[in-house]
Design an enzyme around this catalytic site. Structure first.
Site, short mmCIF file in Angstrom:
data_model
loop_
_atom_site.label_atom_id
_atom_site.label_comp_id
_atom_site.label_asym_id
_atom_site.label_seq_id
_atom_site.Cartn_x
_atom_site.Cartn_y
_atom_site.Cartn_z
N GLY A 14 -38.66 124.02 3.62
CA GLY A 14 -38.49 122.57 3.70
C GLY A 14 -37.06 122.13 3.97
N GLY A 107 -35.67 116.30 -8.70
CA GLY A 107 -36.35 115.02 -8.89
C GLY A 107 -36.05 114.15 -7.68
N THR A 109 -34.37 109.82 -6.67
CA THR A 109 -33.86 108.55 -7.23
C THR A 109 -34.96 107.49 -7.30
OG1 THR A 109 -33.14 108.00 -4.99
CG2 THR A 109 -31.49 108.87 -6.53
N TYR A 137 -45.74 109.12 -7.28
CA TYR A 137 -44.78 110.22 -7.05
C TYR A 137 -43.67 110.17 -8.10
CZ TYR A 137 -41.06 112.50 -4.16
OH TYR A 137 -40.05 113.27 -3.67
N LEU A 167 -32.34 112.13 1.54
CA LEU A 167 -31.73 113.29 2.20
C LEU A 167 -32.13 113.38 3.67
CD1 LEU A 167 -32.64 115.77 -0.66
CD2 LEU A 167 -30.41 114.69 -0.28
N ARG A 210 -30.09 101.80 1.73
CA ARG A 210 -30.35 103.18 1.32
C ARG A 210 -29.07 104.01 1.45
NH1 ARG A 210 -34.19 101.06 -0.26
NH2 ARG A 210 -36.41 101.61 -0.06
N1 LIG Z 1 -36.37 114.46 1.51
C1 LIG Z 1 -35.76 113.62 0.72
O1 LIG Z 1 -35.21 112.58 1.16
C2 LIG Z 1 -35.70 113.88 -0.75
C3 LIG Z 1 -36.34 114.99 -1.35
N2 LIG Z 1 -36.23 115.17 -2.71
C4 LIG Z 1 -36.93 116.29 -3.37
O2 LIG Z 1 -36.53 117.54 -2.83
C5 LIG Z 1 -37.61 118.45 -2.89
C6 LIG Z 1 -37.87 119.02 -1.52
O3 LIG Z 1 -38.12 117.96 -0.64
P1 LIG Z 1 -38.07 118.21 0.95
O4 LIG Z 1 -37.34 119.48 1.22
O5 LIG Z 1 -37.62 116.95 1.56
O6 LIG Z 1 -39.62 118.43 1.29
P2 LIG Z 1 -40.28 119.18 2.52
O7 LIG Z 1 -41.59 118.53 2.73
O8 LIG Z 1 -39.32 119.31 3.63
O9 LIG Z 1 -40.55 120.66 1.92
C7 LIG Z 1 -41.44 120.81 0.86
C8 LIG Z 1 -41.75 122.27 0.70
O10 LIG Z 1 -42.67 122.41 -0.37
C9 LIG Z 1 -43.60 123.38 0.00
N3 LIG Z 1 -44.92 123.05 -0.57
C10 LIG Z 1 -45.55 121.85 -0.55
N4 LIG Z 1 -46.76 121.97 -1.14
C11 LIG Z 1 -46.89 123.27 -1.51
C12 LIG Z 1 -47.90 124.02 -2.15
N5 LIG Z 1 -49.05 123.46 -2.53
N6 LIG Z 1 -47.69 125.34 -2.37
C13 LIG Z 1 -46.53 125.93 -2.00
N7 LIG Z 1 -45.51 125.27 -1.39
C14 LIG Z 1 -45.71 123.96 -1.15
C15 LIG Z 1 -43.70 123.43 1.51
O11 LIG Z 1 -43.93 124.78 1.88
P3 LIG Z 1 -44.48 125.26 3.34
O12 LIG Z 1 -43.43 124.81 4.32
O13 LIG Z 1 -44.56 126.76 3.21
O14 LIG Z 1 -45.81 124.60 3.54
C16 LIG Z 1 -42.34 122.91 1.94
O15 LIG Z 1 -41.50 123.96 2.35
C17 LIG Z 1 -38.80 117.68 -3.45
O16 LIG Z 1 -38.91 117.92 -4.84
C18 LIG Z 1 -38.41 116.23 -3.20
O17 LIG Z 1 -38.99 115.38 -4.17
C19 LIG Z 1 -35.52 114.32 -3.52
C20 LIG Z 1 -34.89 113.23 -2.97
C21 LIG Z 1 -34.94 112.94 -1.56
C1 LIG Z 2 -36.55 109.76 -0.83
C2 LIG Z 2 -37.41 108.57 -1.14
O1 LIG Z 2 -38.19 108.27 0.01
C3 LIG Z 2 -39.18 107.30 -0.17
O2 LIG Z 2 -38.62 106.06 -0.52
P1 LIG Z 2 -37.88 105.19 0.61
O3 LIG Z 2 -36.44 105.52 0.58
O4 LIG Z 2 -38.27 103.76 0.45
O5 LIG Z 2 -38.57 105.77 1.88
P2 LIG Z 2 -38.38 105.68 3.44
O6 LIG Z 2 -37.24 106.55 3.85
O7 LIG Z 2 -39.73 105.99 4.01
O8 LIG Z 2 -38.06 104.12 3.75
C4 LIG Z 2 -36.81 103.58 3.50
C5 LIG Z 2 -36.74 102.23 4.18
O9 LIG Z 2 -36.70 102.43 5.61
C6 LIG Z 2 -37.61 101.56 6.23
N1 LIG Z 2 -38.03 102.10 7.54
C7 LIG Z 2 -37.73 101.51 8.73
N2 LIG Z 2 -38.28 102.20 9.76
C8 LIG Z 2 -38.92 103.27 9.17
C9 LIG Z 2 -39.68 104.34 9.74
O10 LIG Z 2 -39.88 104.44 10.98
N3 LIG Z 2 -40.15 105.28 8.85
C10 LIG Z 2 -39.94 105.18 7.51
N4 LIG Z 2 -40.44 106.15 6.70
N5 LIG Z 2 -39.25 104.14 6.94
C11 LIG Z 2 -38.75 103.20 7.78
C12 LIG Z 2 -38.74 101.46 5.22
O11 LIG Z 2 -39.54 100.31 5.51
C13 LIG Z 2 -37.96 101.32 3.93
O12 LIG Z 2 -37.51 100.00 3.76
C14 LIG Z 2 -40.16 107.71 -1.21
O13 LIG Z 2 -40.73 108.92 -0.86
C15 LIG Z 2 -39.45 107.92 -2.49
O14 LIG Z 2 -40.36 108.48 -3.42
C16 LIG Z 2 -38.28 108.83 -2.31
O15 LIG Z 2 -38.06 109.71 -3.12
#
Ligand SMILES: NC(=O)C1=CN([C@@H]2O[C@H](COP(=O)(O)OP(=O)(O)OC[C@H]3O[C@@H](n4cnc5c(N)ncnc54)[C@H](OP(=O)(O)O)[C@@H]3O)[C@@H](O)[C@H]2O)C=CC1
Ligand SMILES: C[C@H]1O[C@H](OP(=O)(O)OP(=O)(O)OC[C@H]2O[C@@H](n3cnc4c(=O)[nH]c(N)nc43)[C@H](O)[C@@H]2O)[C@@H](O)[C@@H](O)C1=O
EC number: 1.1.1.271
Length: 313
Positions: A14, A107, A109, A137, A167, A210
């Site tokens: 991921g 976790g 935010t 979530y 992120l 954001r």
């Molecule tokens: N992205 C963001 O903006 C943010 C993310 N986080 C947290 O960071 C962590 C990672 O997020 P992120 O890297 O973005 O997520 P991604 O979706 O990019 O990656 C999630 C990973 O979890 C694995 N996964 C999901 N379901 C299963 C399952 N049932 N069994 C085994 N593996 C599983 C997937 O594995 P595979 O590829 O092998 O299917 C994948 O590699 C999460 O806890 C998320 O809440 C926190 C704040 C912001």
């Molecule tokens: C990491 C965080 O991510 C999520 O919370 P979020 O920050 O609200 O998520 P978001 O990135 O999807 O949106 C941020 C803002 O952006 C606007 N927006 C505009 N245009 C697009 C667009 O094209 N796609 C998306 N997805 N959003 C858009 C959208 O309308 C919103 O106002 C949750 O998973 C939460 O649980 C969490 O952990």
């Protein structure tokens, strides 16, 4: 951790997990264990128990989860709460039963109240109503925090919980329905440029703010904290500044080189108006983010260009 420590990175493919693997390898850790979701479905308790009994990792980065943007969270709350409760519960419990020395839980935010004062301090947790679009979530994440804290209290484990802000970076999710805003806009502006489209649609009003942290910085923070923090309280991880979505859209438009218009689709939800994290605790522990949004956007777009054929359906 030492260079030979056996380290399990759950979710290694991921956005976060792949950045943690890159960071660990860069720092010379040479005993990593990983499994894809096809090899090991972390929702399956018996499979997780067998994996931990067999591999006996010493350290765990819990970066596996069901993750998505605002629309995915709003439309599939049952999937988000069920999968995340199962994944984190199975791993945290198996870690305890197999004497894992330290575990870092990711976790988010989104756990903080929708209208909490800004910037968000760690002590604001559970002081108000959650943002409805992702409360399922968020509750799962809060349960994960409480599980780590409860195991630490009852069993003397060292399971730390970190709360990253939004992120972005390599191996992000670019699916337009399930992704977060930043990768979605990179793809939308790129495809609009390639197709000479007159405008790009941005969801919501563009007024929510954001904060964005580059994934390699987050990985650096996680590797730093697992060796330098053993507290029972959560730690925010962020950059300490944010911007309105409409300004983010303008920045991405410039990085991609799109010359058309931006239109706002206000039928889509804005979500929480702001979620800037307070990074005082993180900074006092000795860590600060280094990648600026301008620099990170260029890197993320370049990664998208180099990998788009494999990442977007
Ligand atoms: N992205 C963001 O903006 C943010 C993310 N986080 C947290 O960071 C962590 C990672 O997020 P992120 O890297 O973005 O997520 P991604 O979706 O990019 O990656 C999630 C990973 O979890 C694995 N996964 C999901 N379901 C299963 C399952 N049932 N069994 C085994 N593996 C599983 C997937 O594995 P595979 O590829 O092998 O299917 C994948 O590699 C999460 O806890 C998320 O809440 C926190 C704040 C912001
Ligand atoms: C990491 C965080 O991510 C999520 O919370 P979020 O920050 O609200 O998520 P978001 O990135 O999807 O949106 C941020 C803002 O952006 C606007 N927006 C505009 N245009 C697009 C667009 O094209 N796609 C998306 N997805 N959003 C858009 C959208 O309308 C919103 O106002 C949750 O998973 C939460 O649980 C969490 O952990």
């Amino acid at each position: 951790m030492n260079k030979g420590s056996k380290i399990y990175v759950a979710g290694h493919r991921g956005l976060v997990g792949s950045a943690i693997v890159r960071k660990l390898e860069e720092k010379g850790y040479n005993n990593l264990v990983c499994r894809t979701s096809r090899e090991l479905d972390l929702r399956d308790k018996s499979a997780v128990d067998s994996f931990f009994a067999e591999e006996k990792p010493e350290f765990v980065f819990l970066a596996a989860a069901k993750v998505g943007g605002i629309v995915a969270n709003n439309e599939y709350p049952a999937d988000f709460i069920r999968d995340n409760l199962l994944i984190q519960t199975n791993i945290i419990d198996a870690a305890y039963r197999n004497d894992v020395k330290k575990l870092l839980f990711l976790g988010s935010t989104c756990i903080y109240p929708k209208m909490a004062p800004q910037p968000l301090k760690e002590e604001y947790l559970l002081t108000g109503e959650l943002e409805p679009t992702n409360d399922a979530y968020a509750i799962a994440k809060i349960a994960g925090i409480k599980m780590c804290q409860s195991y630490n209290r009852q069993y003397g484990t060292q399971y730390i919980s970190v709360m990253p802000t939004n992120l972005y970076g390599s191996n992000d999710n670019f699916d337009l329905h399930s992704s977060h805003v930043l990768p979605a806009l990179i793809r939308k502006f790129h495809e609009a440029k390639e197709n000479n489209a007159p405008f790009v649609e941005v969801w919501g009003t563009g007024t929510p703010k954001r904060e964005f942290l580059y994934s390699d910085d987050l990985a650096d923070a996680c590797v730093y904290l697992i060796d330098n923090y053993s507290g029972n309280e959560i730690v925010n991880i962020g950059v300490g500044e944010d911007l309105p979505i409409k300004d983010l859209a303008e920045k991405i438009k410039d990085v991609v080189g799109f010359t058309g218009e931006i239109q706002f689709d206000t039928t889509k939800p804005d979500g929480t108006p702001r979620k800037l994290v307070d990074v005082t605790k993180l900074n006092s522990l000795g860590w600060k983010a280094t990648t600026s949004l301008e620099e990170g956007l260029k890197k993320a777009y370049q990664w998208f260009l180099d990998n788009q054929l494999t990442k977007v359906n």
